[in-house]
Write an enzyme that holds these catalytic residues in place. Sequence first.
Site, PDB file in Angstrom:
ATOM      1  N   ARG A   1       0.339 -89.271  11.865  1.00  0.00           N
ATOM      2  CA  ARG A   1       2.202 -88.654  11.490  1.00  0.00           C
ATOM      3  C   ARG A   1       3.424 -89.173  12.329  1.00  0.00           C
ATOM      4  O   ARG A   1       2.512 -90.198  12.734  1.00  0.00           O
ATOM      5  CB  ARG A   1       1.811 -87.194  12.113  1.00  0.00           C
ATOM      6  CG  ARG A   1       1.536 -85.980  11.748  1.00  0.00           C
ATOM      7  CD  ARG A   1       2.511 -85.407  10.469  1.00  0.00           C
ATOM      8  NE  ARG A   1       1.755 -84.470   9.720  1.00  0.00           N
ATOM      9  CZ  ARG A   1       0.774 -84.545   9.135  1.00  0.00           C
ATOM     10  NH1 ARG A   1       0.434 -85.636   8.345  1.00  0.00           N
ATOM     11  NH2 ARG A   1       0.009 -83.445   8.342  1.00  0.00           N
TER      12      ARG A   1
ATOM     13  N   GLU B   1      10.728 -89.041   7.694  1.00  0.00           N
ATOM     14  CA  GLU B   1      10.212 -88.509   6.430  1.00  0.00           C
ATOM     15  C   GLU B   1      10.448 -87.551   5.975  1.00  0.00           C
ATOM     16  O   GLU B   1      10.826 -87.280   4.468  1.00  0.00           O
ATOM     17  CB  GLU B   1       8.792 -88.683   5.938  1.00  0.00           C
ATOM     18  CG  GLU B   1       8.220 -88.032   6.619  1.00  0.00           C
ATOM     19  CD  GLU B   1       7.168 -87.824   6.392  1.00  0.00           C
ATOM     20  OE1 GLU B   1       6.256 -88.853   7.062  1.00  0.00           O
ATOM     21  OE2 GLU B   1       6.052 -86.787   5.055  1.00  0.00           O
TER      22      GLU B   1
ATOM     23  N   HIS C   1       3.528 -90.685   2.247  1.00  0.00           N
ATOM     24  CA  HIS C   1       2.768 -90.474   2.859  1.00  0.00           C
ATOM     25  C   HIS C   1       2.053 -89.793   0.967  1.00  0.00           C
ATOM     26  O   HIS C   1       1.421 -88.888   1.282  1.00  0.00           O
ATOM     27  CB  HIS C   1       3.403 -88.777   3.269  1.00  0.00           C
ATOM     28  CG  HIS C   1       3.178 -88.316   3.616  1.00  0.00           C
ATOM     29  ND1 HIS C   1       3.250 -87.343   5.093  1.00  0.00           N
ATOM     30  CD2 HIS C   1       1.170 -87.717   4.281  1.00  0.00           C
ATOM     31  CE1 HIS C   1       2.503 -86.877   5.257  1.00  0.00           C
ATOM     32  NE2 HIS C   1       1.580 -87.014   5.817  1.00  0.00           N
TER      33      HIS C   1
HETATM   34  P1  NAD Z   1      -9.196 -83.429  13.078  1.00  0.00           P
HETATM   35  O1  NAD Z   1      -8.385 -82.244  14.032  1.00  0.00           O
HETATM   36  O2  NAD Z   1     -10.793 -83.729  12.293  1.00  0.00           O
HETATM   37  O3  NAD Z   1      -9.313 -85.197  14.449  1.00  0.00           O
HETATM   38  C1  NAD Z   1      -8.243 -85.105  15.001  1.00  0.00           C
HETATM   39  C2  NAD Z   1      -9.093 -85.833  16.563  1.00  0.00           C
HETATM   40  O4  NAD Z   1      -7.920 -86.589  17.126  1.00  0.00           O
HETATM   41  C3  NAD Z   1     -10.052 -85.004  16.928  1.00  0.00           C
HETATM   42  O5  NAD Z   1     -10.653 -85.983  17.329  1.00  0.00           O
HETATM   43  C4  NAD Z   1      -9.139 -84.526  18.335  1.00  0.00           C
HETATM   44  O6  NAD Z   1     -10.048 -84.880  19.712  1.00  0.00           O
HETATM   45  C5  NAD Z   1      -8.100 -85.318  18.439  1.00  0.00           C
HETATM   46  N1  NAD Z   1      -7.028 -85.789  19.438  1.00  0.00           N
HETATM   47  C6  NAD Z   1      -6.322 -84.934  19.644  1.00  0.00           C
HETATM   48  N2  NAD Z   1      -5.734 -85.003  20.578  1.00  0.00           N
HETATM   49  C7  NAD Z   1      -5.578 -86.627  21.154  1.00  0.00           C
HETATM   50  C8  NAD Z   1      -5.214 -86.753  21.903  1.00  0.00           C
HETATM   51  N3  NAD Z   1      -4.335 -86.432  22.350  1.00  0.00           N
HETATM   52  N4  NAD Z   1      -5.555 -88.793  21.751  1.00  0.00           N
HETATM   53  C9  NAD Z   1      -6.562 -89.120  21.455  1.00  0.00           C
HETATM   54  N5  NAD Z   1      -7.078 -87.848  19.692  1.00  0.00           N
HETATM   55  C10 NAD Z   1      -6.776 -86.865  20.139  1.00  0.00           C
HETATM   56  O7  NAD Z   1      -7.904 -84.081  12.047  1.00  0.00           O
HETATM   57  P2  NAD Z   1      -8.604 -85.041  10.823  1.00  0.00           P
HETATM   58  O8  NAD Z   1      -8.541 -83.928   9.450  1.00  0.00           O
HETATM   59  O9  NAD Z   1      -9.157 -86.094  10.844  1.00  0.00           O
HETATM   60  O10 NAD Z   1      -6.540 -85.316  10.820  1.00  0.00           O
HETATM   61  C11 NAD Z   1      -5.669 -86.183  11.471  1.00  0.00           C
HETATM   62  C12 NAD Z   1      -4.746 -86.096  11.172  1.00  0.00           C
HETATM   63  O11 NAD Z   1      -4.350 -86.978   9.828  1.00  0.00           O
HETATM   64  C13 NAD Z   1      -3.562 -84.972  10.735  1.00  0.00           C
HETATM   65  O12 NAD Z   1      -3.349 -84.327  12.253  1.00  0.00           O
HETATM   66  C14 NAD Z   1      -2.239 -85.434  10.009  1.00  0.00           C
HETATM   67  O13 NAD Z   1      -1.617 -84.987  10.675  1.00  0.00           O
HETATM   68  C15 NAD Z   1      -2.765 -86.212   9.303  1.00  0.00           C
HETATM   69  N6  NAD Z   1      -3.036 -86.774   7.914  1.00  0.00           N
HETATM   70  C16 NAD Z   1      -2.610 -87.271   7.029  1.00  0.00           C
HETATM   71  C17 NAD Z   1      -2.312 -87.025   5.684  1.00  0.00           C
HETATM   72  C18 NAD Z   1      -1.724 -88.261   4.645  1.00  0.00           C
HETATM   73  O14 NAD Z   1      -2.002 -88.071   4.015  1.00  0.00           O
HETATM   74  N7  NAD Z   1      -0.932 -89.637   5.620  1.00  0.00           N
HETATM   75  C19 NAD Z   1      -3.841 -86.042   5.180  1.00  0.00           C
HETATM   76  C20 NAD Z   1      -4.200 -85.580   5.920  1.00  0.00           C
HETATM   77  C21 NAD Z   1      -3.968 -85.897   7.758  1.00  0.00           C
END
Ligand code: NAD
Length: 330
Positions: A234, A263, A295
């Site tokens: 994000r 964005e 994105h």
């Molecule tokens: P997820 O929930 O499986 O994993 C997120 C991880 O971040 C977890 O392991 C959590 O413990 C960790 N986390 C939480 N707070 C933290 C902190 N303060 N410091 C370090 N780690 C921390 O989520 P995911 O499916 O892997 O997705 C991750 C992110 O990717 C989403 O939140 C979303 O914003 C982004 N995303 C982007 C796209 C894109 O098209 N670019 C698509 C899907 C998701």
Amino acid sequence: MKIAVFSTKPYDRKFLDKFNMDNKHELIYFEAPLNANTTNLTLGFEAVCIFVNDKIDAVTIEKLSITGVKLIDLRCAGFNNVDIEAAKNKNIKVTRVPAYSPQAVAEHATALILTLNRKTHKVYNRVRESNFSLENLIGFNLYGKTVGVIGTGKIGTAFCHIMLGFGCKVLAYDVYESEKLKDKGVKYKTLDEILKNSDIISLHCPLNSDTKHLFNRLAFTKIKKGAMLINTSRGALIETCDAIDALKNGQLGYLGIDVYEQEENLFFKDLSESIIQDDLIQRLLAFHNVLITPHQGFFTKEALDQIAIITLKNFTDFENGMPLENEVKL
Ligand code: NAD
């Protein structure tokens, strides 16, 4: 069930219609985003379907509760754009697509790294103009480099596996450590150790009050000089002005972003005939060592199939009074 689908693009219709078997749900598509100014469009709808840049703050929730909306279904994983507490207070359920294809985003992060490193985006244009020189194209081997991964959930884990495949040393930081990743050779470190030792840092944690502007002026002073930063998570994980300063003084060597703090007014639109008013993105675009994609990390056929299937399942579960497997809870 009658559902108002916001921020609709042709591909949203294509994939949602494909899996809306027998027109089980009545999907009404709006190109407009859902925010405090467009809630009137939800009159007569019990459910809305939204995407990453719809802004569902407390004011919007208040208005949605008046128009009678009972369910907000996000067709994405991140839910930072919805005020979950306000929704709970109004008894509006929020569901999302927690996982669809983590590989899609992890592979896109890898594409950003390889493109920034080996400059294939530039050479593509050069060769088309019969410029076959190698001037300014020197890259570096990924093999043996240290990659820091912040957030080792679904996408971070897929990304770790890819980087291990390249022969990189993978360091990770997460509030929860994965034993499976440790067994594969990933080493968990403190955030400061990640910043200090990584040649490449890739962000895969959610945006929340702890992670907002995780990469600010102070963090940039701690990174290895010339390191590469990749953000497919994000936009607001990075303080853009500080990133620009770090790029200007050479502390940050490369920046690859699929997400951008502002964005909302830019991405998913063709603005090629407009005068862009956002000076920060224009400054970023002026750097030769910055790569921006709009994105598109999630944008694969496999991911869109899964998003549509799970989005529709969330509606069906709600309609049938079933437990909401993908509910976002406080
Ligand atoms: P997820 O929930 O499986 O994993 C997120 C991880 O971040 C977890 O392991 C959590 O413990 C960790 N986390 C939480 N707070 C933290 C902190 N303060 N410091 C370090 N780690 C921390 O989520 P995911 O499916 O892997 O997705 C991750 C992110 O990717 C989403 O939140 C979303 O914003 C982004 N995303 C982007 C796209 C894109 O098209 N670019 C698509 C899907 C998701």
